[in-house]
Design an enzyme around this catalytic site. Structure first.
Site, PDB file in Angstrom:
ATOM      1  CB  SER A 144      49.381  36.175  36.561  1.00 45.18           C
ATOM      2  OG  SER A 144      49.067  35.170  37.213  1.00 45.18           O
ATOM      3  CE1 TYR A 157      48.163  39.803  39.887  1.00 41.49           C
ATOM      4  CE2 TYR A 157      47.028  37.793  39.417  1.00 41.49           C
ATOM      5  CZ  TYR A 157      48.097  38.696  39.513  1.00 41.49           C
ATOM      6  OH  TYR A 157      49.573  37.854  39.283  1.00 41.49           O
TER       7      TYR A 157
END
Length: 291
Positions: A144, A157
């Protein structure tokens, strides 16, 4: 340029979103697809969709946090198509969000087991099969933009995705003489259901932090940005383009370049300051020892 036609790709988290987009894009290149996911209903639906497009496909249920299930998928893939050439480690969860002091261990364990260890297990189990046939292959790990720099209130995350970037860089060096390419996909906001990861959260990772009726303003803002993101179909096509070009880092949002340049500038400035430290004067010009 990587040869796609007639070869086989195993895709985790492939029942929707980015995973399904990559499956379709690789299928368009006439690859065989092993579609895996933890969601049986969506998996069956997506498998039927690929079949309707004339793509050779087999589906398998997979919890990426379970190494034994990866072994089962590998066996099924070999039995069905004979060989594995590409592993797409796509499955991921958003994890808990909130300030540092509110984070509970269950949320951290969930994010790390799926986002990080799921990637580790996928590579560990599939790479020997890619090496065995000697035809070359590819490892695609989905990280990401969060993996390229910190995101507030998303510690688990961000940490898991940053680890995936570092792992990909390590594996690229390790496998460069094995005819196995490595790429790490770092998208920003894409129209997926990553904000609704809770629907597939196993009971052992449940915590008190998540409350759909009491979402933080940060969570609501992030959710809307995901909904306003680029269409997932673009991502799969971008992956094919990047693999053909042999790209290690695959970006889908060039408008984030400025953000990363600011980070790199900060890192470079920190190195410059370290050069001026009298404590480090003896190693400023020392040759770097490389493996």
């Amino acid at each position: 340029m990587f040869k796609f036609e007639g070869r086989t790709a195993v895709i985790s988290g492939g029942a929707e979103g980015i995973g399904l987009s990559i499956a379709k894009a690789l299928g368009e290149q006439k690859m065989n697809i092993i579609l895996t996911d933890i969601d049986k209903t969506n998996l069956l639906k997506s498998t039927s969709e690929l079949e309707s497009l004339g793509i050779p496909v087999m589906s398998a249920l997979l919890d990426v946090a379970d190494e034994m299930q990866w072994k089962s998928v590998a066996k099924q893939a070999i039995n069905k198509f004979g060989k594995v050439h590409i592993i797409v480690n796509n499955a991921g969860v958003g994890g808990d969000s909130g300030p540092i002091e509110s984070q509970e261990k269950e949320g951290w364990q969930w994010a790390l087991e799926v986002n990080l260890m799921g990637v580790v297990y996928g590579a560990k189990i599939m790479i020997p099969h890619i090496k065995e046939h000697g035809e070359g292959g590819w490892i695609l790990n989905v990280s990401s933009m969060a993996g390229m720099g910190g995101v507030p209130y998303s510690g688990a995350y961000t940490a898991s995705k940053a680890a995936v970037v570092a792992l990909s860089e390590s594996w690229a060096q390790e496998l460069q003489n094995k005819r196995i390419g490595v790429s790490v996909l770092c998208p920003a906001f894409v129209k997926t259901r990553i904000y609704d990861s809770e629907r597939n959260r196993p009971e052992k990772y449940k915590s008190d932090i998540y409350n759909a009726e009491n979402e933080s303003s940060f969570s609501k803002q992030t959710k809307q940005m995901v909904k306003d993101g680029i269409d997932a179909s673009i991502v799969g096509k971008r992956v094919v383009e990047a693999i053909n070009d042999g790209e290690l880092y695959i970006f889908t949002h060039p408008n984030y370049r400025e953000v990363n340049q600011a980070r790199f500038a900060g890192i470079d400035e920190a190195f410059a300051k370290s050069e001026k430290s009298p404590l480090l004067k003896d190693i400023v010009n020392k040759k770097i020892d490389m493996l």
